[in-house]
Enzyme design. Sequence first.
Site, PDB file in Angstrom:
ATOM      1  N   GLY A 257       0.809  -1.230   0.000  1.00  0.00           N
ATOM      2  CA  GLY A 257       0.000   0.000   0.000  1.00  0.00           C
ATOM      3  C   GLY A 257       0.833   1.267   0.000  1.00  0.00           C
ATOM      4  O   GLY A 257       0.545   2.204   0.739  1.00  0.00           O
ATOM      5  N   LEU A 258       1.844   1.317  -0.877  1.00  0.00           N
ATOM      6  CA  LEU A 258       2.820   2.408  -0.796  1.00  0.00           C
ATOM      7  C   LEU A 258       2.473   3.645  -1.624  1.00  0.00           C
ATOM      8  O   LEU A 258       3.116   4.672  -1.489  1.00  0.00           O
ATOM      9  CB  LEU A 258       4.196   1.890  -1.237  1.00  0.00           C
ATOM     10  CG  LEU A 258       4.763   0.741  -0.394  1.00  0.00           C
ATOM     11  CD1 LEU A 258       6.075   0.229  -0.999  1.00  0.00           C
ATOM     12  CD2 LEU A 258       4.992   1.189   1.043  1.00  0.00           C
TER      13      LEU A 258
ATOM     14  N   ALA B 140      -6.249   1.276  -6.157  1.00  0.00           N
ATOM     15  CA  ALA B 140      -6.120  -0.189  -6.101  1.00  0.00           C
ATOM     16  C   ALA B 140      -5.051  -0.560  -5.071  1.00  0.00           C
ATOM     17  O   ALA B 140      -5.267  -1.414  -4.204  1.00  0.00           O
ATOM     18  CB  ALA B 140      -5.754  -0.740  -7.475  1.00  0.00           C
TER      19      ALA B 140
ATOM     20  N   ASN C 248       6.550   3.212 -16.730  1.00  0.00           N
ATOM     21  CA  ASN C 248       7.180   4.250 -15.913  1.00  0.00           C
ATOM     22  C   ASN C 248       8.704   4.185 -15.970  1.00  0.00           C
ATOM     23  O   ASN C 248       9.378   4.899 -15.222  1.00  0.00           O
ATOM     24  CB  ASN C 248       6.733   4.136 -14.449  1.00  0.00           C
ATOM     25  CG  ASN C 248       5.237   4.196 -14.287  1.00  0.00           C
ATOM     26  OD1 ASN C 248       4.622   3.255 -13.814  1.00  0.00           O
ATOM     27  ND2 ASN C 248       4.627   5.292 -14.711  1.00  0.00           N
TER      28      ASN C 248
ATOM     29  N   HIS D 286       9.200   4.524  -2.777  1.00  0.00           N
ATOM     30  CA  HIS D 286       9.532   3.150  -3.209  1.00  0.00           C
ATOM     31  C   HIS D 286       9.901   3.073  -4.684  1.00  0.00           C
ATOM     32  O   HIS D 286      10.474   2.095  -5.129  1.00  0.00           O
ATOM     33  CB  HIS D 286       8.387   2.186  -2.882  1.00  0.00           C
ATOM     34  CG  HIS D 286       7.131   2.410  -3.677  1.00  0.00           C
ATOM     35  ND1 HIS D 286       6.287   3.470  -3.475  1.00  0.00           N
ATOM     36  CD2 HIS D 286       6.570   1.701  -4.700  1.00  0.00           C
ATOM     37  CE1 HIS D 286       5.258   3.405  -4.310  1.00  0.00           C
ATOM     38  NE2 HIS D 286       5.418   2.344  -5.079  1.00  0.00           N
ATOM     39  N   ARG D 287       9.543   4.115  -5.472  1.00  0.00           N
ATOM     40  CA  ARG D 287       9.866   4.107  -6.889  1.00  0.00           C
ATOM     41  C   ARG D 287      11.074   4.993  -7.205  1.00  0.00           C
ATOM     42  O   ARG D 287      11.652   4.888  -8.284  1.00  0.00           O
ATOM     43  CB  ARG D 287       8.651   4.553  -7.725  1.00  0.00           C
ATOM     44  CG  ARG D 287       7.381   3.732  -7.409  1.00  0.00           C
ATOM     45  CD  ARG D 287       6.479   3.581  -8.591  1.00  0.00           C
ATOM     46  NE  ARG D 287       7.144   2.856  -9.671  1.00  0.00           N
ATOM     47  CZ  ARG D 287       6.569   2.543 -10.823  1.00  0.00           C
ATOM     48  NH1 ARG D 287       5.322   2.891 -11.039  1.00  0.00           N
ATOM     49  NH2 ARG D 287       7.235   1.911 -11.758  1.00  0.00           N
TER      50      ARG D 287
ATOM     51  N   GLU E 134       7.374  10.698 -14.595  1.00  0.00           N
ATOM     52  CA  GLU E 134       6.828   9.340 -14.507  1.00  0.00           C
ATOM     53  C   GLU E 134       6.934   8.584 -15.833  1.00  0.00           C
ATOM     54  O   GLU E 134       6.318   7.544 -16.016  1.00  0.00           O
ATOM     55  CB  GLU E 134       5.373   9.398 -14.030  1.00  0.00           C
ATOM     56  CG  GLU E 134       5.203   9.997 -12.647  1.00  0.00           C
ATOM     57  CD  GLU E 134       5.535   9.031 -11.495  1.00  0.00           C
ATOM     58  OE1 GLU E 134       5.122   7.866 -11.557  1.00  0.00           O
ATOM     59  OE2 GLU E 134       6.192   9.468 -10.526  1.00  0.00           O
TER      60      GLU E 134
ATOM     61  N   HIS F  16      -1.841   8.448 -13.159  1.00  0.00           N
ATOM     62  CA  HIS F  16      -1.083   8.660 -14.396  1.00  0.00           C
ATOM     63  C   HIS F  16      -2.079   8.926 -15.532  1.00  0.00           C
ATOM     64  O   HIS F  16      -3.210   8.420 -15.495  1.00  0.00           O
ATOM     65  CB  HIS F  16      -0.270   7.408 -14.781  1.00  0.00           C
ATOM     66  CG  HIS F  16       0.907   7.136 -13.898  1.00  0.00           C
ATOM     67  ND1 HIS F  16       1.180   5.880 -13.398  1.00  0.00           N
ATOM     68  CD2 HIS F  16       1.882   7.945 -13.452  1.00  0.00           C
ATOM     69  CE1 HIS F  16       2.290   5.939 -12.665  1.00  0.00           C
ATOM     70  NE2 HIS F  16       2.732   7.181 -12.677  1.00  0.00           N
TER      71      HIS F  16
ATOM     72  N   ASP G  12      -2.088   7.510 -18.331  1.00  0.00           N
ATOM     73  CA  ASP G  12      -2.451   6.273 -19.038  1.00  0.00           C
ATOM     74  C   ASP G  12      -3.555   5.484 -18.346  1.00  0.00           C
ATOM     75  O   ASP G  12      -3.898   4.380 -18.752  1.00  0.00           O
ATOM     76  CB  ASP G  12      -1.217   5.399 -19.341  1.00  0.00           C
ATOM     77  CG  ASP G  12      -0.572   4.789 -18.109  1.00  0.00           C
ATOM     78  OD1 ASP G  12      -1.099   4.951 -17.001  1.00  0.00           O
ATOM     79  OD2 ASP G  12       0.486   4.136 -18.269  1.00  0.00           O
TER      80      ASP G  12
ATOM     81  N   CYS H 135       0.413  -0.377 -18.252  1.00  0.00           N
ATOM     82  CA  CYS H 135       1.456  -0.057 -17.256  1.00  0.00           C
ATOM     83  C   CYS H 135       2.623  -1.021 -17.364  1.00  0.00           C
ATOM     84  O   CYS H 135       3.770  -0.666 -17.075  1.00  0.00           O
ATOM     85  CB  CYS H 135       0.923  -0.195 -15.838  1.00  0.00           C
ATOM     86  SG  CYS H 135      -0.412   0.910 -15.423  1.00  0.00           S
TER      87      CYS H 135
HETATM   88  O1  SUG Z   1       3.302   3.830  -9.334  1.00  0.00           O
HETATM   89  N1  SUG Z   1       1.879   0.904  -8.052  1.00  0.00           N
HETATM   90  C1  SUG Z   1       2.329   1.656  -9.169  1.00  0.00           C
HETATM   91  C2  SUG Z   1       1.455   1.381 -10.356  1.00  0.00           C
HETATM   92  C3  SUG Z   1       2.010   1.981 -11.613  1.00  0.00           C
HETATM   93  C4  SUG Z   1       1.086   1.876 -12.763  1.00  0.00           C
HETATM   94  N2  SUG Z   1       1.695   2.424 -13.929  1.00  0.00           N
HETATM   95  C5  SUG Z   1       1.073   3.143 -14.873  1.00  0.00           C
HETATM   96  N3  SUG Z   1      -0.117   3.654 -14.720  1.00  0.00           N
HETATM   97  N4  SUG Z   1       1.726   3.390 -15.970  1.00  0.00           N
HETATM   98  C6  SUG Z   1       2.370   3.158  -8.860  1.00  0.00           C
HETATM   99  O2  SUG Z   1       1.481   3.632  -8.154  1.00  0.00           O
HETATM  100  C7  SUG Z   1       2.061   0.031  -5.773  1.00  0.00           C
HETATM  101  C8  SUG Z   1       3.152  -0.536  -4.920  1.00  0.00           C
HETATM  102  C9  SUG Z   1       2.774  -0.784  -3.500  1.00  0.00           C
HETATM  103  O3  SUG Z   1       1.875  -0.138  -2.987  1.00  0.00           O
HETATM  104  O4  SUG Z   1       3.435  -1.626  -2.933  1.00  0.00           O
HETATM  105  C10 SUG Z   1       2.650   0.791  -6.933  1.00  0.00           C
HETATM  106  O5  SUG Z   1       3.732   1.298  -6.852  1.00  0.00           O
END
Ligand code: SUG
Length: 420
Positions: free
Chosen positions: A19-20, A26, A100, A127-128, A161, A229, A231, A345
């Site tokens: 849930g980061l 989602a 991304n 986290h990203r 992104e 995003h 997309d 994605c």
């Molecule tokens: O960056 N989910 C990603 C999903 C990325 C979707 N990419 C595009 N729409 N192109 C984000 O939010 C969830 C990870 C977590 O909660 O552990 C996460 O990073």
Amino acid sequence: MVTEINFDGIVGPSHNYAGLSAGNLAATSNAGQLSHPRAAALEGLAKMRANLALGLTQGILLPHRRPDRDWLARLATSYDTASPLLQAQAMSASAMWAANAATVSPAMDCADGRCHLSVANLMTMAHRSHEWPETLAQLRLAFADPAFAVHGPVPAPFGDEGAANHMRLCPEHGAPGIEVFVYTLPGGPFPARQHPEASATVARRHGLDPARTLFVEQSPAAIAAGAFHNDVVAVANERVLLAHEQAFADRDGVYAELRRLMPEVEIVEVPTAEVSLADAIASYLFNAQLVTTADGPTLIVPAEARGNAAVWRWLERHRGGNGPIRRVEVVDVKQSMANGGGPACLRLRVVADPATIDPRFLVDPARLDRIAAVVQRWWPETIDPRMLGDPTLVAAIETAHDALLAALGLSGYLTGNQIG
Ligand code: SUG
């Protein structure tokens, strides 16, 4: 021959629901659930197989080494002693969402005649934010040919992104295109991830013609509804733009500019009255791959789009004939979807000659079988995000990653490429 190649991120063995990502409904609503990394990776491989069966060229990007011990060392800590939140941030498998990874401008659009790629800094989400060094190392390897120019990240504080906030339209395959950068402005309940200055920087670096480049604002209503995003609310391919009525802040202005720059453009708008923003976001109708196949334009949607009555009704009414969506294909990527990542994605689109790409990053069915065998043998079946500190799990994740790199002939690819 120049063709569209989709590079899908292989789902890594640490795939979990911690849930980061604030603003990604989602991911936040599934926080704490049990994940299924093996099933997740196999779903992704099945999607790639289906794309090959449609006659498309398919590439891969590798899962990153997790936990990211280098990142933790830069934070003056280690996995064993880090807080549970830092552990989760170091363990995320989020590099799977290859849209991304970078922004890509095909050679036809760039002043120097090379295909340009700019790795995304992803700095809005902790986290990203540490993905880019390993992504950059992969891009430098896969696209080492002089046909490409690979750029580092846009400097802080300008969040970028990648392709998730970029679209490209062109009158026909192989022709120069119109590149559309979709930026976000802060002020709403959720983070704005794509800074306009990051978009402008990428366009300048790639040597795009300013007269054929648009910068448009994503609608704040879409972000507030969970479209973190662009997309998630729009997708483009060749002449076709498929967009939700509420995708852009100035919808009429965007359409008028596109029509002026490319009279051949076919704008397919999904009205709010038929599909609400909430339905669009829950079903990921727009996070589809819009691809050109022998049967014409094909939309590859997630199974959740078929499961949503309003969305499916719209698709049934608009597919077929000679229209801009001839065919709809359904793929099951529910493990990724539960973290907010649909079919689009999971892939980075590159328009280039496959002969110029390191063949270890391209796949055929036999190579996918080899990857699936590694996944079957080594990927954890489930992960409880409360157990991310468990040393046995950590060791299993690292062993699984090593096994994949060995199977692909890419062991040690980061050596001499490490940054940061
Ligand atoms: O960056 N989910 C990603 C999903 C990325 C979707 N990419 C595009 N729409 N192109 C984000 O939010 C969830 C990870 C977590 O909660 O552990 C996460 O990073």
